[in-house]
Design an enzyme around this catalytic site. Structure first.
Site, short mmCIF file in Angstrom:
data_model
loop_
_atom_site.label_atom_id
_atom_site.label_comp_id
_atom_site.label_asym_id
_atom_site.label_seq_id
_atom_site.Cartn_x
_atom_site.Cartn_y
_atom_site.Cartn_z
CE LYS A 188 -1.71 2.66 2.99
NZ LYS A 188 -1.59 3.91 2.19
CD GLU A 262 13.88 0.80 8.62
OE1 GLU A 262 14.34 1.82 9.15
OE2 GLU A 262 14.46 -0.30 8.66
P1 NAD Z 1 2.41 8.20 8.08
O1 NAD Z 1 2.81 7.35 9.19
O2 NAD Z 1 1.35 9.21 8.29
O3 NAD Z 1 1.95 7.36 6.79
C1 NAD Z 1 2.74 6.34 6.26
C2 NAD Z 1 1.85 5.30 5.62
O4 NAD Z 1 1.03 4.69 6.62
C3 NAD Z 1 0.88 5.85 4.58
O5 NAD Z 1 0.83 4.94 3.50
C4 NAD Z 1 -0.44 5.88 5.32
O6 NAD Z 1 -1.56 5.80 4.47
C5 NAD Z 1 -0.32 4.66 6.20
N1 NAD Z 1 -1.16 4.65 7.39
C6 NAD Z 1 -1.65 5.70 8.08
N2 NAD Z 1 -2.35 5.27 9.16
C7 NAD Z 1 -2.30 3.92 9.15
C8 NAD Z 1 -2.81 2.90 10.01
N3 NAD Z 1 -3.52 3.18 11.10
N4 NAD Z 1 -2.54 1.62 9.72
C9 NAD Z 1 -1.78 1.30 8.64
N5 NAD Z 1 -1.30 2.21 7.78
C10 NAD Z 1 -1.54 3.52 8.02
O7 NAD Z 1 3.76 8.83 7.61
P2 NAD Z 1 4.05 10.30 7.25
O8 NAD Z 1 4.05 11.06 8.52
O9 NAD Z 1 3.23 10.73 6.12
O10 NAD Z 1 5.56 10.09 6.71
C11 NAD Z 1 6.60 10.75 7.19
C12 NAD Z 1 7.33 9.89 8.21
O11 NAD Z 1 7.97 8.79 7.58
C13 NAD Z 1 8.42 10.68 8.87
O12 NAD Z 1 8.42 10.44 10.27
C14 NAD Z 1 9.68 10.11 8.24
O13 NAD Z 1 10.82 10.29 9.01
C15 NAD Z 1 9.31 8.69 8.06
N6 NAD Z 1 10.19 8.02 7.08
C16 NAD Z 1 11.05 7.04 7.52
C17 NAD Z 1 11.93 6.41 6.66
C18 NAD Z 1 12.87 5.35 7.14
O14 NAD Z 1 13.29 4.52 6.34
N7 NAD Z 1 13.26 5.30 8.40
C19 NAD Z 1 11.93 6.76 5.30
C20 NAD Z 1 11.05 7.74 4.90
C21 NAD Z 1 10.19 8.37 5.79
#
Ligand code: NAD
Length: 494
Positions: A188, A262
């Site tokens: 997803k 991650e």
């Molecule tokens: P997010 O957690 O809001 O969303 C990430 C994904 O999770 C999306 O596809 C979203 O639709 C899905 N999602 C949301 N709620 C969910 C639930 N309850 N159950 C399952 N899936 C769900 O992430 P964001 O805030 O948009 O992204 C930014 C974050 O990602 C930052 O904290 C960034 O540091 C992190 N990030 C980490 C890495 C890594 O490899 N460590 C890489 C890139 C980004």
């Protein structure tokens, strides 16, 4: 529910249609309606994205579960060859992937091209692991001479959920490793970035993977939650924020389902007084405020600077940050674009105002940026640097995920380590020094998943990557990355 978009003058009709990819089907509609995708460089709606609901998630998982039965016993060389073919196709479509990245989240073409190269590398690397996995012979120490060995087996269906900042790289960091190990996947992507995943799914089909081995479904948070809690999903691999990760862990707890998480970071870049300052200030600053508009999990967003070089470093950082010129991601020679959407834009500007109110000294930037013309409504923010940041302030403690660098002064090595470790995150650590003994000593002391000395690049495919604390659980990269997709069974013959 289906919303319609205003097909007015600003609508860019060149955006590709996106689909739900389940088995060999390409569905143009999903039961969760549509998401209005916005071009972050203009602020205009540019496409309706069909969204998967629980019904399609269930179909995709059942399809992946069925495909697993033959995929898990397929010849490793067959899996390797398919992944190598996929890598070739990603490479051959590199220009289009760079365009997709610009469409998805405003990644400049020049930056997106580099991300394609990285993605090809990760796909080839894990292709290579498919036929090199082996197991151990274990004890023969029991009295009756029992012979034991281990089996390293795939899990089954892996639920993959990724965020929006590197839509192609995130796919390439997870899918090839999972497939090489013999799992099948339901993926997803973030609904904010559907275009890269669409092309990736088409290339998976073109490479000749059996239908159902890879299923890609654009969807929102509810689709992600359905995927995590599906009983036939055996493991979750997630990239995103800590708040979502907590919900995922809670859902996984029900079935004791393992998860790789991650998450975010607030990585310290310690600049000692013997550092090569041109290199230290250039790369660190560019990553924090100039690359992906600061939207990178492992970027060095806290710079800790030794007191006797503090003023010199501030001048250098201000000059580097001031030289970063945000622009339209499709324009040539642009290295930084907009932030991903209106919500992020408003949140980041709010963080900047709060930092000013908290007493941090604004060194450069600090405002929204209006490019005018077609980009007048785009979500651009000036590369922003604060000095004299209190290590316990919100700015120093919380991930901004925008073009904002926080600089703090320190006196001694011990103090630098203490400040660097004074956060709940633990993704990456950076050290700038010509004293190798000190570099190794500080690397040992930093509580992070990786440490990069003197500007080493992050995301090397053969080096395990993954954080501690609220930066996450588990690894991607290297053998550790494929090991996450294998479980070990002990077998004994009496
Ligand atoms: P997010 O957690 O809001 O969303 C990430 C994904 O999770 C999306 O596809 C979203 O639709 C899905 N999602 C949301 N709620 C969910 C639930 N309850 N159950 C399952 N899936 C769900 O992430 P964001 O805030 O948009 O992204 C930014 C974050 O990602 C930052 O904290 C960034 O540091 C992190 N990030 C980490 C890495 C890594 O490899 N460590 C890489 C890139 C980004």
């Amino acid at each position: 529910m289906s919303t319609s978009i205003d097909h007015g003058a600003t609508l860019d009709l060149s955006r590709p249609n996106t689909h739900l990819h389940i088995g060999s089907e390409r569905l143009a509609e999903g039961s969760a309606g549509v998401f209005e995708h916005v071009n972050p460089a203009t602020g205009d709606v540019d496409k309706e994205i069909p969204l998967a609901g629980p019904r399609e998630v269930d179909r995709a998982v059942e399809t992946a579960h069925e495909a697993y039965k033959s995929w898990r016993t397929s010849q490793p060389a067959h899996r390797r060859n398919l992944l190598l073919k996929l890598a070739d196709l990603i490479e051959a479509h590199g220009d289009e992937f760079a365009r997709r990245g610009a469409m998805d989240n405003g990644t400049p073409l020049a930056v997106g091209t580099g991300m394609v190269t990285t993605s090809v590398e990760w796909t080839r690397y894990y292709a290579g692991w498919a036929d090199k996995l082996s197991s151990d012979v274990t004890s023969t120490i029991t009295a009756d001479g029992e012979f034991g060995y281990t089996l390293r087996q795939p899990y089954g269906v892996i639920g993959i959920i990724i965020t929006w900042n590197g839509p192609l790289i995130s796919l390439a960091m997870k899918i090839p490793a999972a497939l090489a190990a013999g799992n099948t996947v339901v993926v997803k992507p973030s609904e904010l970035t559907p275009f890269s995943g669409e092309l990736f799914a088409d290339l998976v089909a073109e490479a000749g993977f059996p239908p159902g081995v890879v299923n890609i479904l654009p969807g929102d948070a509810a689709a992600g939650a359905s995927l995590v809690s599906h009983p036939k999903v055996q493991k979750v691999s997630f990239t995103g924020g800590p708040a979502t990760a907590r919900k995922i862990l809670a859902a996984c707890a029900e079935d004791m389902k393992p998860a790789v998480l991650e998450l975010g970071g607030k990585s310290a870049n310690i600049v000692f007084d013997d550092a090569d300052l041109d290199a230290a200030c250039g790369l660190g600053t560019m990553m924090a405020v100039g690359l992906l508009s600061g939207q990178g999990c492992a970027f060095p967003t806290r710079m800790l600077v030794q007191d006797n070089i503090y003023d010199d470093v501030l001048a250098r950082v201000a000059a580097v940050a001031g030289s970063v010129v945000p622009g339209d991601p499709f324009a040539p020679n642009i290295m930084t674009g907009p932030v991903v959407n209106k919500a992020a834009y408003e949140r980041i500007l709010g963080v900047i105002e709060q930092a000013k109110a908290d007493g941090a000294r604004l060194l450069t930037g600090g405002q929204a940026l209006s490019l005018g013309g077609d980009n007048a409504g785009g979500y651009f923010i000036e590369p922003t640097v604060f000095a004299d940041v209190d290590p316990w302030s919100d700015l120093a403690q919380n991930e901004v995920f925008g073009p904002v660098l926080a600089i703090t002064k320190f006196s001694t090595e011990e103090e630098a380590i203490e400040i660097a470790n004074a956060t709940r995150y633990g993704l990456s650590g950076y050290i700038q020094t010509k004293d190798l003994k000190r570099g190794l000593r500080v690397a040992e002391a930093m509580v992070t998943g990786e440490v990069l000395i003197n500007g080493a690049a992050n995301l090397a495919v053969n080096r395990p990557f993954g954080g501690l604390g609220v930066s996450g659980l588990g690894k991607e990269g290297g053998f550790a990355g494929i090991d996450e997709f294998l479980r070990t069974k002990g077998v004994a013959i009496a």
